[in-house]
Design an enzyme around this catalytic site. Structure first.
Site, PDB file in Angstrom:
ATOM      1  N   HIS A 292      18.901  44.925  65.416  1.00 61.79           N
ATOM      2  CA  HIS A 292      18.956  44.278  64.105  1.00 61.79           C
ATOM      3  C   HIS A 292      19.364  45.316  63.083  1.00 61.79           C
ATOM      4  O   HIS A 292      19.052  46.497  63.229  1.00 61.79           O
ATOM      5  CB  HIS A 292      17.564  43.720  63.771  1.00 61.79           C
ATOM      6  CG  HIS A 292      17.570  42.802  62.599  1.00 61.79           C
ATOM      7  ND1 HIS A 292      17.801  41.454  62.716  1.00 61.79           N
ATOM      8  CD2 HIS A 292      17.375  43.040  61.281  1.00 61.79           C
ATOM      9  CE1 HIS A 292      17.750  40.896  61.528  1.00 61.79           C
ATOM     10  NE2 HIS A 292      17.499  41.838  60.631  1.00 61.79           N
TER      11      HIS A 292
ATOM     12  N   ASP B  73      10.607  32.423  57.530  1.00 57.64           N
ATOM     13  CA  ASP B  73      11.558  33.460  57.121  1.00 57.64           C
ATOM     14  C   ASP B  73      12.862  32.825  56.650  1.00 57.64           C
ATOM     15  O   ASP B  73      13.459  33.263  55.675  1.00 57.64           O
ATOM     16  CB  ASP B  73      11.836  34.450  58.262  1.00 57.64           C
ATOM     17  CG  ASP B  73      12.911  35.445  57.838  1.00 57.64           C
ATOM     18  OD1 ASP B  73      12.685  36.142  56.837  1.00 57.64           O
ATOM     19  OD2 ASP B  73      13.980  35.474  58.457  1.00 57.64           O
TER      20      ASP B  73
ATOM     21  N   ARG C  16      15.073  34.365  48.600  1.00 61.24           N
ATOM     22  CA  ARG C  16      15.185  35.764  48.145  1.00 61.24           C
ATOM     23  C   ARG C  16      16.624  36.111  47.806  1.00 61.24           C
ATOM     24  O   ARG C  16      16.897  36.842  46.854  1.00 61.24           O
ATOM     25  CB  ARG C  16      14.657  36.717  49.243  1.00 61.24           C
ATOM     26  CG  ARG C  16      13.144  36.697  49.359  1.00 61.24           C
ATOM     27  CD  ARG C  16      12.684  37.408  50.628  1.00 61.24           C
ATOM     28  NE  ARG C  16      13.173  38.765  50.680  1.00 61.24           N
ATOM     29  CZ  ARG C  16      13.492  39.406  51.810  1.00 61.24           C
ATOM     30  NH1 ARG C  16      13.362  38.809  52.973  1.00 61.24           N
ATOM     31  NH2 ARG C  16      13.917  40.638  51.763  1.00 61.24           N
TER      32      ARG C  16
ATOM     33  N   SER D 162      10.083  40.026  57.278  1.00 58.93           N
ATOM     34  CA  SER D 162      11.200  39.121  57.605  1.00 58.93           C
ATOM     35  C   SER D 162      11.820  39.529  58.945  1.00 58.93           C
ATOM     36  O   SER D 162      11.980  38.708  59.852  1.00 58.93           O
ATOM     37  CB  SER D 162      12.238  39.204  56.473  1.00 58.93           C
ATOM     38  OG  SER D 162      13.498  38.762  56.896  1.00 58.93           O
TER      39      SER D 162
ATOM     40  N   LYS E 273      10.994  37.601  62.968  1.00 60.03           N
ATOM     41  CA  LYS E 273      12.090  37.050  63.792  1.00 60.03           C
ATOM     42  C   LYS E 273      12.203  37.781  65.113  1.00 60.03           C
ATOM     43  O   LYS E 273      12.392  37.187  66.162  1.00 60.03           O
ATOM     44  CB  LYS E 273      13.437  37.231  63.069  1.00 60.03           C
ATOM     45  CG  LYS E 273      13.620  36.319  61.903  1.00 60.03           C
ATOM     46  CD  LYS E 273      15.018  36.456  61.348  1.00 60.03           C
ATOM     47  CE  LYS E 273      15.249  37.778  60.673  1.00 60.03           C
ATOM     48  NZ  LYS E 273      15.604  37.730  59.277  1.00 60.03           N
TER      49      LYS E 273
HETATM   50  N1  URA Z   1      17.375  41.532  57.167  1.00 62.79           N
HETATM   51  C1  URA Z   1      16.439  40.581  57.391  1.00 62.79           C
HETATM   52  O1  URA Z   1      16.405  39.948  58.439  1.00 62.79           O
HETATM   53  N2  URA Z   1      15.558  40.348  56.439  1.00 62.79           N
HETATM   54  C2  URA Z   1      15.551  41.009  55.283  1.00 62.79           C
HETATM   55  O2  URA Z   1      14.703  40.758  54.473  1.00 62.79           O
HETATM   56  C3  URA Z   1      16.525  41.994  55.052  1.00 62.79           C
HETATM   57  C4  URA Z   1      17.436  42.246  56.024  1.00 62.79           C
END
Ligand code: URA
Length: 424
Positions: free
Chosen positions: A82, A161, A168, A183, A187
């Site tokens: 990620h 999320d 956001r 967040s 996930k």
């Molecule tokens: N990536 C994410 O998945 N969430 C965030 O809040 C920022 C970057």
């Protein structure tokens, strides 16, 4: 308990409990708490923060807001990667197929653009027909069959999320360590991988502007991982200039295809190969030099690109339909010298203004627009040399705005490192 009490509490720097956070998330999802109240709470969190215990509690509540994917029908160690988001960050598009070509299983759920940063799912949707939503059984079957699937966060993975992320994005509440950490980790924990690699971008174009805050975010995610018995490895990487040259959805897919064929920009190639080698090092205990050489071999013999084509075909995409705008302006430099900096944040914002990103949740993306840098930091340019090309459609931006992204001087600038640190 009311949402107003909870907002007041955070406004006065008090700590929120897990039942309070659960009340907020449940209310947000069942509609009993309005978006504007959630937005007010998000802003209070951005301004007054959350400690580790609150962040872990928020992660847990978000994780439990939906389904958890069971990847046990896939054999072998499953790796997830990620990025905290950057400008021109198309690493997943290159790394995913490369890892699959190396025999590593890639079961990847990606996100959309956030703020000035792009998102893998928006990029993949620039390929006509590409299905970003697969059922869980289809997702698992595809990973078992071809070694890779890249889909959007499915309907019910961390729905909290999904909702918070979209709010956001349009309320100026993206840049908060507890919100970013919860967040990402909600996930990632719901997605079921064994080892989670997180590319924490640092610099002007990143959510984390300096190494200190990037390290704090990385440590928070590593701690959350520990609480949930998962290995989290964070790389802190440079986002002071865009990664690679292309910024904008279809343009980035094209650049990723070049990279998979071995002729991508130097920084993108270096980062992809380092992460892939690190994955082999952690999962197979392979020596880093040997791992890098194997990665290069899989690129040079065409297997990595073939995996990309297989991925796109399996998800019904048609690469022949990938289009970039044919309205192109070449921006040249009025001044000679070394490029000392390219403001990645402004470049990301300009791409968003051209239509490559969203300002409102409901905005449609123009996949064909964006920018392609001709030069990177450290290059020498003569007067009238091209700095970049702008691909536009309906919206355009001013030349001065673009030129102000470049700092050019006669000092021979030293390039900063691409990878600052690896933490685990
Ligand atoms: N990536 C994410 O998945 N969430 C965030 O809040 C920022 C970057």
């Amino acid at each position: 308990m009311t949402i107003i009490d909870i907002i007041e509490k955070k406004k006065h720097h008090e700590k929120l409990t897990e039942p309070e956070l659960s009340f907020v998330i449940t209310g947000m999802l069942d509609g009993s708490i309005a978006d504007y109240q959630i937005s007010a709470l998000l802003m209070a969190i951005v301004l007054n923060g959350m400690d580790l215990e609150e962040t872990i509690a928020l992660t847990k509540v978000m994780l439990n807001s939906g389904d958890k994917i069971d990847l046990s029908p896939i054999s072998g160690i499953i790796v997830d990667k990620h990025s905290t988001g950057g400008v021109g960050d198309k690493v997943t598009l290159v790394l995913g197929p490369l890892l699959a070509a190396l025999g590593v299983k890639v079961a990847k759920m990606s996100g959309r653009g956030l703020g000035h940063t792009g998102g893998t799912i928006d990029k993949l949707e620039s390929i006509p027909g590409y299905q970003v939503a697969l059922r869980e059984d289809e997702f698992i079957k595809q990973v078992n069959d071809i070694g890779i699937a890249v889909i959007s966060q499915t309907g019910n993975i961390a729905p909290a999320d999904k909702k918070l992320y979209a709010l956001r994005d349009v309320t100026g509440t993206v840049d908060s360590i507890p919100l970013i950490a919860s967040s990402i980790m909600s996930k990632k924990l719901a997605s079921g991988a064994d080892i989670i690699f997180i590319d924490v971008k640092v610099g002007k174009g990143a959510l984390m502007k300096d190494l200190e805050s990037a390290e704090a975010l990385a440590q928070t995610m590593i701690e959350i991982g520990k609480r949930f018995d998962k290995t989290v490895i964070c790389l802190l990487t440079n986002m002071n200039e865009p990664l690679g040259c292309a910024v904008g959805n279809a343009l980035e897919v094209k650049e990723s295809m070049d990279a998979l064929k071995g002729y991508g920009p130097v920084d993108l190639m270096e980062l992809v190969i380092e992460i892939a080698a690190l994955v082999l090092n952690k999962t197979e205990k392979m020596d880093m030099e040997e791992a890098r050489a194997l990665c290069l071999k899989k690129i040079n013999n065409g297997e990595a690109y073939q995996k990309f084509e297989q991925l796109v075909n399996s998800q019904h995409g048609d690469l022949k339909g990938l289009t970039v705008s044919d309205h192109i302006i070449s921006v040249t430099t009025p001044k000679a010298g070394y490029i000392k900096s390219i403001d990645a944040l402004r470049i990301g914002e300009i791409a968003r203004e051209l239509g490559a990103g969203r300002f409102k949740k409901t905005d449609a993306i123009d996949y064909a627009v964006g920018l392609v840098l001709t030069h990177k930091v450290g290059d020498y340019v003569e007067v009238n040399d091209e700095l970049l090309k702008v691909y536009f459609n309906e919206k355009n931006v001013s030349l001065n705005e673009i030129l102000s992204c470049f700092e050019i001087s006669m000092d021979d600038s030293t390039k900063e490192p691409l990878i600052y640190k690896i933490l685990s």
